[in-house]
Write an enzyme that holds these catalytic residues in place. Structure first.
Site, mmCIF file in Angstrom:
data_model
loop_
_atom_site.group_PDB
_atom_site.id
_atom_site.type_symbol
_atom_site.label_atom_id
_atom_site.label_comp_id
_atom_site.label_asym_id
_atom_site.label_seq_id
_atom_site.Cartn_x
_atom_site.Cartn_y
_atom_site.Cartn_z
ATOM 1 C CE LYS A 141 39.209 2.268 -95.137
ATOM 2 N NZ LYS A 141 40.052 2.185 -93.923
ATOM 3 N NE ARG A 175 34.748 5.157 -91.644
ATOM 4 C CZ ARG A 175 35.720 5.803 -92.283
ATOM 5 N NH1 ARG A 175 35.705 5.918 -93.581
ATOM 6 N NH2 ARG A 175 36.734 6.281 -91.609
ATOM 7 N NE ARG A 219 47.521 7.567 -92.504
ATOM 8 C CZ ARG A 219 46.262 7.180 -92.562
ATOM 9 N NH1 ARG A 219 45.819 6.489 -93.599
ATOM 10 N NH2 ARG A 219 45.436 7.453 -91.586
ATOM 11 N NE ARG A 259 44.322 10.795 -92.027
ATOM 12 C CZ ARG A 259 43.535 9.814 -92.491
ATOM 13 N NH1 ARG A 259 43.749 9.306 -93.708
ATOM 14 N NH2 ARG A 259 42.549 9.341 -91.762
ATOM 15 N NE ARG A 265 41.122 7.265 -87.815
ATOM 16 C CZ ARG A 265 42.298 7.256 -88.439
ATOM 17 N NH1 ARG A 265 43.378 7.757 -87.851
ATOM 18 N NH2 ARG A 265 42.399 6.757 -89.635
HETATM 19 P P1 AP5 Z 1 46.303 3.598 -95.804
HETATM 20 O O1 AP5 Z 1 46.200 3.004 -97.156
HETATM 21 O O2 AP5 Z 1 46.432 5.077 -95.687
HETATM 22 O O3 AP5 Z 1 45.115 3.012 -94.880
HETATM 23 P P2 AP5 Z 1 43.549 3.322 -94.901
HETATM 24 O O4 AP5 Z 1 42.845 2.039 -94.634
HETATM 25 O O5 AP5 Z 1 43.152 4.087 -96.124
HETATM 26 O O6 AP5 Z 1 43.499 4.221 -93.592
HETATM 27 P P3 AP5 Z 1 42.693 5.547 -93.222
HETATM 28 O O7 AP5 Z 1 43.222 5.939 -91.859
HETATM 29 O O8 AP5 Z 1 42.770 6.586 -94.284
HETATM 30 O O9 AP5 Z 1 41.261 5.003 -93.098
HETATM 31 P P4 AP5 Z 1 40.114 5.633 -92.335
HETATM 32 O O10 AP5 Z 1 38.991 4.806 -92.865
HETATM 33 O O11 AP5 Z 1 40.199 5.710 -90.873
HETATM 34 O O12 AP5 Z 1 40.201 7.167 -92.757
HETATM 35 P P5 AP5 Z 1 39.353 8.047 -93.732
HETATM 36 O O13 AP5 Z 1 40.287 8.958 -94.412
HETATM 37 O O14 AP5 Z 1 38.407 7.241 -94.552
HETATM 38 O O15 AP5 Z 1 47.542 2.887 -95.053
HETATM 39 C C1 AP5 Z 1 47.895 3.286 -93.743
HETATM 40 C C2 AP5 Z 1 49.430 3.380 -93.638
HETATM 41 O O16 AP5 Z 1 49.982 2.074 -93.776
HETATM 42 C C3 AP5 Z 1 50.082 4.218 -94.751
HETATM 43 O O17 AP5 Z 1 51.229 4.849 -94.232
HETATM 44 C C4 AP5 Z 1 50.503 3.165 -95.804
HETATM 45 O O18 AP5 Z 1 51.630 3.606 -96.542
HETATM 46 C C5 AP5 Z 1 50.815 1.969 -94.943
HETATM 47 N N1 AP5 Z 1 50.479 0.694 -95.536
HETATM 48 C C6 AP5 Z 1 49.373 0.372 -96.254
HETATM 49 N N2 AP5 Z 1 49.389 -0.934 -96.575
HETATM 50 C C7 AP5 Z 1 50.529 -1.452 -96.046
HETATM 51 C C8 AP5 Z 1 51.108 -2.755 -96.017
HETATM 52 N N3 AP5 Z 1 50.513 -3.797 -96.607
HETATM 53 N N4 AP5 Z 1 52.280 -2.928 -95.365
HETATM 54 C C9 AP5 Z 1 52.896 -1.883 -94.750
HETATM 55 N N5 AP5 Z 1 52.406 -0.622 -94.732
HETATM 56 C C10 AP5 Z 1 51.229 -0.413 -95.371
HETATM 57 O O19 AP5 Z 1 38.441 8.854 -92.703
HETATM 58 C C11 AP5 Z 1 38.994 9.804 -91.822
HETATM 59 C C12 AP5 Z 1 37.867 10.416 -91.001
HETATM 60 O O20 AP5 Z 1 36.924 11.070 -91.871
HETATM 61 C C13 AP5 Z 1 37.010 9.424 -90.196
HETATM 62 O O21 AP5 Z 1 37.578 9.128 -88.934
HETATM 63 C C14 AP5 Z 1 35.687 10.172 -90.088
HETATM 64 O O22 AP5 Z 1 35.755 11.177 -89.107
HETATM 65 C C15 AP5 Z 1 35.577 10.856 -91.452
HETATM 66 N N6 AP5 Z 1 34.878 10.051 -92.439
HETATM 67 C C16 AP5 Z 1 35.391 9.564 -93.611
HETATM 68 N N7 AP5 Z 1 34.449 8.896 -94.294
HETATM 69 C C17 AP5 Z 1 33.316 8.952 -93.552
HETATM 70 C C18 AP5 Z 1 32.006 8.432 -93.720
HETATM 71 N N8 AP5 Z 1 31.658 7.710 -94.805
HETATM 72 N N9 AP5 Z 1 31.090 8.670 -92.753
HETATM 73 C C19 AP5 Z 1 31.409 9.409 -91.651
HETATM 74 N N10 AP5 Z 1 32.639 9.923 -91.433
HETATM 75 C C20 AP5 Z 1 33.583 9.697 -92.367
#
Ligand code: AP5
Length: 215
Positions: free
Chosen positions: A16, A90, A129, A162, A173
């Site tokens: 994402k 979420r 990552r 991270r 997660r």
């Molecule tokens: P990346 O693009 O970083 O993936 P992502 O989907 O953004 O993953 P996240 O782990 O950031 O999502 P998340 O939703 O769990 O975390 P968030 O920060 O929102 O890609 C992942 C890896 O793969 C990277 O190394 C990239 O280079 C690689 N990659 C990407 N595409 C690729 C491809 N096609 N081929 C090969 N490699 C690839 O949330 C973190 C925490 O914050 C949550 O757990 C929660 O505690 C809190 N939080 C955040 N938002 C909320 C909310 N709205 N409500 C409540 N809690 C929240």
């Protein structure tokens, strides 16, 4: 593309953030990532950050109240550019709240994207990552390498793993995603179309597919 509003959904590690950054750059949109906003608050040790960290390090969602405060401010700042929202909504409470907030603001969601990736691939990806805490650029030891080992290409800072990318936490997660976030896709399907994108392929090919849909 003026004042477009996009929500990007998908499990943790589906890509994402990677795709949202490219879409934001291509179309001049603000990239609203609740995860980045929370990590900033954690790094600055604000009251909100201290509270959020206890949930994030365990792979759980932080409270809806914290998120609503962040989102209101972010939407105000992006009023004149349009936005792509990454990491929100979420759960169903957040989805309902977003619909309400947008209705009050006279805004609507133009596209909902859903990136679909197998859980085992996600676990492997997230183990590799690395992120730059300073400028937020995301790397991968397999797919997006830095020019110099351990150093961010963009700002020269040190890149890190991270804390929530340890395998146990990633699996938690994923379970939280299945229980609380996956129903949000059906919520949007009932109201508009959801564009599902296969996220296992090459990053640039996935981006080209999304760009084709948005244009
Ligand atoms: P990346 O693009 O970083 O993936 P992502 O989907 O953004 O993953 P996240 O782990 O950031 O999502 P998340 O939703 O769990 O975390 P968030 O920060 O929102 O890609 C992942 C890896 O793969 C990277 O190394 C990239 O280079 C690689 N990659 C990407 N595409 C690729 C491809 N096609 N081929 C090969 N490699 C690839 O949330 C973190 C925490 O914050 C949550 O757990 C929660 O505690 C809190 N939080 C955040 N938002 C909320 C909310 N709205 N409500 C409540 N809690 C929240």
């Amino acid at each position: 593309m003026a004042l477009t509003h996009i929500v990007i959904l998908g499990p943790p590690g589906s890509g994402k953030g990677t795709q949202a950054a490219r879409i934001a750059r291509e179309f001049g949109l603000a990239h609203l990532s609740t995860g980045d906003m929370l990590r900033d608050a954690v790094a600055r040790k604000t009251d909100l950050g201290v509270e959020a960290e206890t949930y994030m390090e365990r792979g759980l969602l932080v409270s809806d109240e914290i998120i609503f405060g962040l989102i209101g401010t972010a939407l105000d700042a992006a009023r004149d550019t349009g936005w792509i929202m990454d990491g929100f909504p979420r759960n169903l409470v957040q989805a309902e709240m977003l619909s309400k907030i947008l209705e009050e603001r006279g805004e609507k969601i133009d596209y909902v994207l859903d990136i679909d990736v197998d859980s085992e691939l996600i676990v492997r990806r997230l183990s590799k990552r690395r992120v730059c805490p300073a400028c937020k650029v995301v790397y991968n030891l397999d797919s997006i390498k830095t020019k110099a080992a351990g150093i961010c290409d963009a700002c020269g800072g040190a890149i890190v793993k991270r804390p929530d990318d340890e395998e146990d936490t990633v699996r938690r997660r994923l379970a939280v995603y299945k229980a609380q976030t996956a129903p949000v896709i059906d919520y949007f399907r009932k109201r508009s179309s959801v564009i599902t994108v296969e996220g296992a392929g090459d990053i640039e090919e996935i981006f080209a597919e999304i760009r084709g849909v948005l244009k």
